[in-house]
Design a protein around this motif. Structure first.
Motif, mmCIF file in Angstrom:
data_model
loop_
_atom_site.group_PDB
_atom_site.id
_atom_site.type_symbol
_atom_site.label_atom_id
_atom_site.label_comp_id
_atom_site.label_asym_id
_atom_site.label_seq_id
_atom_site.Cartn_x
_atom_site.Cartn_y
_atom_site.Cartn_z
ATOM 1 N N LEU A 62 0.822 -1.217 0.000
ATOM 2 C CA LEU A 62 0.000 0.000 0.000
ATOM 3 C C LEU A 62 0.855 1.266 0.000
ATOM 4 O O LEU A 62 0.419 2.315 -0.481
ATOM 5 N N GLN D 35 -9.214 3.185 -5.057
ATOM 6 C CA GLN D 35 -7.845 2.761 -4.741
ATOM 7 C C GLN D 35 -7.224 2.045 -5.935
ATOM 8 O O GLN D 35 -6.080 2.288 -6.292
ATOM 9 N N SER D 63 -7.504 8.067 -1.097
ATOM 10 C CA SER D 63 -6.190 7.527 -1.449
ATOM 11 C C SER D 63 -5.586 8.209 -2.672
ATOM 12 O O SER D 63 -4.399 8.041 -2.933
#
Lengths: 277, 277, 277, 277
Positions: A62, D35, D63
């Motif tokens: 991530l 994402q 994000s």
């Protein structure tokens, strides 16, 4: 031993058919990157996109999400720490899977590698690079029945083959590769050699300007994109390796070092030169 | 006092041997950056990569991870708040360590600096810059037995040497440097001076276009890359300092200011000019 | 009403003294940005750096930290949600403070604005832009005894002055500005007007290619950098406004729109053109 | 069936009025990204900014915040997971809403799509792309009374219209579009077709160099910007589609692939070519 020339690159990098869509140019999945080596996955994916791959996904940590979407909005992101079953469809849908760039040697990296080796299918191309090769050697992992491409440098090949660098003669390399009959070996060194069963060829271009971190990661993306577009075979892989070094040589006429991000930017123009002639 | 000329730069920046790999061009570790000054570590590392360093790692605050992987995928990242023992192997493996750019003056910065000073080995090059120099002066820290390079501007040198800027004559500077017999001093000022034991030389190029934030950080990366490639010595350091200013002068023909990111981009071409002649 | 010409820009943008350092070119603090409008602070800061400011800090929301260090490693970052007392030294050390770009109209923005208005000192330049102007109008905040620069567009000026756009004649604007005797007013419109006490001048360049989001943010950075380098006065501010539009006009010869990031990149070359003549 | 030529693009892309401000060139809201597909929203927004839109906001997943502010500081960000009521004013204020690029097929994406379809007003332009089209087909959602633009590729149109790709003849497409009488259909394929009620036209340019991930996302931004500047109508949409392909064709003279980020960069110059003639 055959020499890889620009003739080969011109044969492989053909003009695209007028009627085509992105799905025709390969679905590439790059599995790599980590907090420490996140850039490696980004460079591999960038090379794949700029070398013409139709659709590129990156399965990574991530921590590289923001960098990927900033540097390469063309790519898709998958969090590789999700349960594997959740993103296994993306693995299955890939024409070409690259595993290794920046993956590292952690327990998680090993687990992931095992899952991918198990998931790979015979019709898929699986390129194994960097730390993934080291893990395979160390853990004596069996390689799957897939179209394998191995891209070790000499030390990594030593670990895989048991051959010291001094022992890495053509004959010995061919003998060692017999353990991986479906694999093509790209042995990265000064004058990189490419092996597949009884075939051997050598690159006579490429110079020390490309001896910089990330050069190998970039190569994986080019090979993946070429396989996705031109089919996985010995010619395609050889043309990709040639392209990587030829671009560095072009840039090195004016640069002391040729950095991966610069080489990546140069891909679309170089490929046009090859295709238009 | 000797003048540093482009002749020296041409002698130092030699063509690379055809057979070489990235390990031959230096393992550089940049220790710096912080939430406030994150860009400093990125500029230092970028300069190192674009000046040809083989492998560059950045030990920094987690808050710069995304910026580093975006701006410079070629570099590796280490979270410097991990227990030092966990990343000490990277410190030990480095040929050149840079500590200081953007590190700041926090208690953590001091702790980290002490650990690095303790870890440095005689064969390693240790470049100390910016706030690390201020901390050393303030805390009267002993310098290790390593190939030291100190890159203070005049105020920082005043703190280290006890010499006011007016007192910073060549003779006084040489005398003060006797406290650091293994060190090379790069005293940054209009017409930067470089000292090592009885040697003194001066830069007569470089102009006010480079008087901008980040210029010094960029210099640290160039020096580190040069030491990693050409060996740490007085000539190498002088050539790096020359390169930094010569690039600014070239760009300043068309620019009112020459920003670090622009100077960094120009490194590969400038070095090719030096090497090809 | 005087017309601002390139002659003025050439008078203001003088060659830098050979002996100088970054501290001579101004310490700029940009206070702005928010999750929604983070780019505004980055564009203001980027313009300041590329227009030659010596040292640029950005006090903003933590959410823009990564973007700032990626886009502009030359700038320093301050988390403006820290207790004000912790970063008040940076406010005090600034030669030029810009408040407003992307700050928004939240309760926090108002609190911050009040603190900055209270902290500003007579010798400091305080440029107030965008939402900060709207807050001042809405909350009837008193302006501090500092070298004030106000950069409203016509609607913002309407809120501040009580003059509708139709009422914004030169005479009325001068009368309204009497409430802010130390302020210079940059009234942004087609043919922007600049007011200071009895002085009025007008820009006759600049076109619709710069009518795009972020154009005003960019202007704040250019003004700040010019004041930091050339001293805060009517000429300097006028030259900055001229520079902003002249760059757009140059780019607009080949571009339908001239984006802030492109205008920022063009600053060093434009300023060299002005200075070398 | 009419052919879309550069004549049309030259008629639509007119020189901007001298007296104008960013509000005259459209408020665009891009709703998309996730994402996994964050880059899609960034490419759509970037295309809108570089194609001249006055003000561009992106409602997306948190994000992508850092990537957006880094890549495109000109754009504003909205966290689309906030309660819809909190950002409904931005939806209401938009001249053009784009929904779909990178949105994905999650339950949240569906909820968001329903809210936007409900909020859209008759005078607003609503461009529906990618996964939003798939959701509409799958969930049989009713389309609102707005100026609709649908941009499916052939598979998406198959889902929407019930016509297999083989059945997608002009007559059948026209008949199917009767279900959406206010909509303009941009059917993306080799030689893209554009439908509105009884009108049909076809693009004869554009080649396989643009068959790469993100190409369609880029198109949405260009169409949105054109509608924001030139008014939403058949001509404007056709000129936008033409511009997208014409830029790729120009770049493809020297590039094997033409990547979205490259096409976006080329927009201001291409539009100037059209407008100056």
């Amino acid at each position: 031993m055959q020499i890889i020339t620009d003739e080969l690159a011109r044969q492989v990098i053909v003009a695209r058919p007028a009627i085509s869509h992105k799905g025709d140019f390969g679905r590439i999945l790059i599995i790599g990157g980590s907090q420490q080596y996140g850039g490696a996955a980004i460079m591999s994916a960038s090379a794949a996109v700029y070398a013409g791959a139709g659709l590129v996904s990156v399965a990574s940590d991530l921590s590289i999400l923001a960098s990927l979407h900033t540097s390469l909005p063309e790519a898709m992101f998958i969090d590789y720490r999700q349960p594997f079953v959740q993103w296994a469809p993306t693995v299955q849908a890939a024409d070409v899977i690259v595993i290794g760039p920046g993956l590292g040697l952690s327990a998680f990296a090993l687990l992931l590698l095992k899952q991918v080796l198990q998931a790979a299918q015979p019709e898929q191309t699986l390129l194994i690079d960097g730390s993934a090769l080291t893990l395979i050697a160390r853990e004596k992992l069996a390689l799957p029945d897939a179209q394998l491409i191995l891209t070790p440098h000499q030390m990594e090949w030593a670990r895989l083959s048991g051959l010291s660098i001094a022992q890495q003669t053509v004959a010995n390399n061919q003998a060692a590769l017999a353990d991986y009959p479906k694999a093509t070996l790209v042995l990265k060194k000064h004058h990189t050699e490419i092996y597949h069963q009884t075939q051997v060829s050598q690159l006579m271009i490429g110079g020390p300007a490309m001896a910089t971190g990330g050069s190998g990661d970039t190569l994986t993306g080019i090979i993946a994109a070429f396989c996705g577009q031109f089919g996985t075979n010995y010619q395609t892989i050889s043309a990709a390796v040639y392209t990587h070094s030829a671009i560095s040589d072009q840039l090195a006429q004016k640069q002391y070092v040729t950095l991966p991000t610069q080489m990546i930017q140069a891909l679309p123009q170089f490929m046009a030169q090859m295709a238009h002639q």
